[in-house]
Design an enzyme around this catalytic site. Structure first.
Site, mmCIF file in Angstrom:
data_model
loop_
_atom_site.group_PDB
_atom_site.id
_atom_site.type_symbol
_atom_site.label_atom_id
_atom_site.label_comp_id
_atom_site.label_asym_id
_atom_site.label_seq_id
_atom_site.Cartn_x
_atom_site.Cartn_y
_atom_site.Cartn_z
ATOM 1 N N LYS A 79 -24.638 81.812 -47.611
ATOM 2 C CA LYS A 79 -23.383 81.348 -48.216
ATOM 3 C C LYS A 79 -23.525 79.923 -48.710
ATOM 4 O O LYS A 79 -22.883 79.507 -49.648
ATOM 5 C CB LYS A 79 -22.281 81.312 -47.145
ATOM 6 C CG LYS A 79 -21.581 82.593 -46.882
ATOM 7 C CD LYS A 79 -20.404 82.323 -45.931
ATOM 8 C CE LYS A 79 -20.529 83.127 -44.667
ATOM 9 N NZ LYS A 79 -20.930 82.475 -43.481
ATOM 10 N N LYS A 130 -33.609 83.150 -46.717
ATOM 11 C CA LYS A 130 -32.572 84.170 -46.500
ATOM 12 C C LYS A 130 -31.414 84.013 -47.489
ATOM 13 O O LYS A 130 -31.148 82.911 -47.968
ATOM 14 C CB LYS A 130 -32.059 84.106 -45.055
ATOM 15 C CG LYS A 130 -31.302 82.856 -44.736
ATOM 16 C CD LYS A 130 -30.680 82.879 -43.349
ATOM 17 C CE LYS A 130 -29.870 81.580 -43.233
ATOM 18 N NZ LYS A 130 -29.122 81.373 -42.051
ATOM 19 N N LYS A 186 -30.795 71.557 -41.454
ATOM 20 C CA LYS A 186 -29.654 71.002 -42.199
ATOM 21 C C LYS A 186 -29.423 69.511 -41.998
ATOM 22 O O LYS A 186 -28.843 68.865 -42.864
ATOM 23 C CB LYS A 186 -28.370 71.744 -41.806
ATOM 24 C CG LYS A 186 -28.265 73.121 -42.405
ATOM 25 C CD LYS A 186 -26.931 73.737 -42.043
ATOM 26 C CE LYS A 186 -26.691 75.039 -42.751
ATOM 27 N NZ LYS A 186 -25.498 75.710 -42.259
HETATM 28 P P1 TYM Z 1 -22.601 83.252 -40.555
HETATM 29 O O1 TYM Z 1 -21.178 83.072 -40.958
HETATM 30 O O2 TYM Z 1 -23.619 82.427 -41.240
HETATM 31 O O3 TYM Z 1 -23.022 84.760 -40.722
HETATM 32 C C1 TYM Z 1 -22.238 85.831 -40.210
HETATM 33 C C2 TYM Z 1 -23.163 86.945 -39.750
HETATM 34 O O4 TYM Z 1 -23.978 87.366 -40.852
HETATM 35 C C3 TYM Z 1 -25.355 87.317 -40.475
HETATM 36 N N1 TYM Z 1 -26.156 86.925 -41.637
HETATM 37 C C4 TYM Z 1 -27.196 87.609 -42.088
HETATM 38 N N2 TYM Z 1 -27.770 88.754 -41.674
HETATM 39 C C5 TYM Z 1 -28.825 89.214 -42.392
HETATM 40 N N3 TYM Z 1 -29.329 88.577 -43.475
HETATM 41 C C6 TYM Z 1 -28.796 87.428 -43.927
HETATM 42 N N4 TYM Z 1 -29.288 86.832 -45.005
HETATM 43 C C7 TYM Z 1 -27.682 86.892 -43.224
HETATM 44 N N5 TYM Z 1 -26.906 85.794 -43.392
HETATM 45 C C8 TYM Z 1 -25.982 85.824 -42.418
HETATM 46 C C9 TYM Z 1 -25.430 86.246 -39.387
HETATM 47 O O5 TYM Z 1 -26.559 86.413 -38.569
HETATM 48 C C10 TYM Z 1 -24.137 86.469 -38.653
HETATM 49 O O6 TYM Z 1 -24.275 87.492 -37.685
HETATM 50 N N6 TYM Z 1 -22.868 80.698 -36.275
HETATM 51 C C11 TYM Z 1 -22.490 81.950 -36.872
HETATM 52 C C12 TYM Z 1 -21.039 82.337 -36.656
HETATM 53 C C13 TYM Z 1 -20.586 82.334 -35.235
HETATM 54 C C14 TYM Z 1 -20.821 83.369 -34.300
HETATM 55 C C15 TYM Z 1 -20.139 82.945 -33.110
HETATM 56 C C16 TYM Z 1 -21.538 84.563 -34.337
HETATM 57 C C17 TYM Z 1 -19.836 81.386 -34.641
HETATM 58 N N7 TYM Z 1 -19.553 81.751 -33.349
HETATM 59 C C18 TYM Z 1 -20.182 83.732 -31.967
HETATM 60 C C19 TYM Z 1 -21.558 85.351 -33.191
HETATM 61 C C20 TYM Z 1 -20.880 84.924 -32.015
HETATM 62 C C21 TYM Z 1 -22.693 81.860 -38.376
HETATM 63 O O7 TYM Z 1 -22.675 80.779 -38.944
HETATM 64 O O8 TYM Z 1 -22.746 83.080 -38.976
#
Ligand code: TYM
Length: 328
Positions: A195, A192, A111
């Site tokens: 969002k 993948k 990014k």
């Molecule tokens: P985020 O908001 O991008 O995604 C939330 C959760 O969805 C999963 N995910 C996916 N799983 C399968 N296929 C996909 N295409 C896909 N896109 C998203 C992500 O793996 C995630 O579990 N940094 C994290 C948020 C975060 C977090 C944390 C997670 C902040 N602090 C502490 C766990 C613990 C994020 O941006 O997820």
């Protein structure tokens, strides 16, 4: 009791990848463990986001987490910015992490690497994520495959802090599903579902109407050899559809492949299965949007409980590094 923690960033609309990679596990975990789930609004500030949009998406995230089947009577749901220990612990961990290890984070490389105008927060964001997890002494963190590297960093920081200052943090384990850990974009199956990428036809949103889900699955990119087999490296588009069907039915992708000969039949049945998978969410969401008082109350109660846990961990960490507490 075994503690589970996870988070989701309210930077856009939730999609099928979030559901399959993460929320599905969250719902199962709430019944067996002390489960804490966070709408990580501070993380959404790492990239350009309109303030009104952020407020709206944070609220919607809470609605979606409730409609996905999380029960605030048995788990904790809160917004990250309501608990001030997140940025406070982040500072202590930023003074534990190194530039080198943050530069190696693949999400940052993808990014922002090499751009002078990229926000500092995008670079240090994995440390904020480590703070999110370590504050709650989480044993297990259910996430999709794209978060593995961030989890490794959280583990590393916990271990380094513990060995430098004495036992302070629980070292967390990532819990990544065996099927559906990386749901791919239906139009660009080499990347993948996300969002932050604008791919309206390639992304199934949890709020999509049945007709939209059907249209998107029907138009999903596959391949031209027409051979029905599960081969994630060679046949990414088809593998993605087989995995999604496997999630919906509880079979393995190979078992699903054995039941079909034509891509069209698979697509048709997959669309129907996804409509059914997301139907309960759609129905609960329609109820909840009429009841903002309940949603706000869930967030208030969640923040109070989260704060109690987070404050105790933060005080321990602050004392360990030598900060003079107010009790002196
Ligand atoms: P985020 O908001 O991008 O995604 C939330 C959760 O969805 C999963 N995910 C996916 N799983 C399968 N296929 C996909 N295409 C896909 N896109 C998203 C992500 O793996 C995630 O579990 N940094 C994290 C948020 C975060 C977090 C944390 C997670 C902040 N602090 C502490 C766990 C613990 C994020 O941006 O997820």
């Amino acid at each position: 009791m075994y503690r589970v923690f996870s988070g989701v960033k309210p930077s856009g609309d939730f999609h099928l990848g979030n559901y399959v990679g993460a929320f599905r596990q969250w719902v199962a975990d709430q019944r067996e463990h002390d489960a804490i789930y966070c709408v990580v609004d501070l993380h959404a500030l790492t990239e350009e986001i309109d303030p009104a949009y952020l407020r709206e998406k944070t609220y919607e995230a809470a609605v979606n987490l409730l409609s996905v089947g999380l029960d605030p009577e048995i788990c904790t749901i809160f917004a990250q910015s309501h608990v001030p220990e997140h940025p406070r612990l982040t500072w202590l961990l930023e003074c534990t992490a190194t530039m080198g290890e943050l530069r190696r984070m693949t999400q940052f490389k993808a990014k922002g690497y090499g751009q002078e105008t990229v926000r500092v927060g995008l670079f240090t964001y994995p440390v904020l994520m480590a703070a999110d997890i370590l504050l709650y002494e989480a044993d297990r963190v259910p996430v999709g495959d794209d978060q593995r590297q961030h989890l490794e960093l959280a583990r590393e920081l916990a271990q380094r802090f513990n060995s430098r200052y004495g036992q302070t943090f629980t070292v967390p384990q990532a819990a990544v599903p065996t099927v559906g850990a990386r749901v791919m974009d239906l139009q660009h199956p080499e990347r993948k579902m996300s969002k932050s990428v604008d791919s309206p036809l390639g992304t199934i949103y949890v709020a999509d109407e049945p007709a939209e889900i059907e249209r998107k699955v029907k138009k999903a990119v596959t391949d031209t050899d027409g051979e029905m087999r599960y081969a994630p490296e060679e046949k990414q588009g088809l593998a993605n559809l087989l995995e999604l069907m496997a999630v919906a039915t509880g079979e393995t992708p190979d078992e699903v492949a054995a039941r079909y000969t034509r891509y069209g039949d698979l697509k048709q049945e997959l669309a129907a299965a996804l409509v059914e998978l997301l139907r309960p969410m759609r129905e609960r969401r329609a109820e909840l949007v009429k009841d903002p008082a309940t949603v706000h109350q869930v967030l208030r109660a969640g923040a109070a409980r989260a704060h109690e846990i987070a404050a105790a961990t933060y005080e321990r960490a602050a004392a360990a590094v030598g900060l003079l507490g107010l009790g002196c």
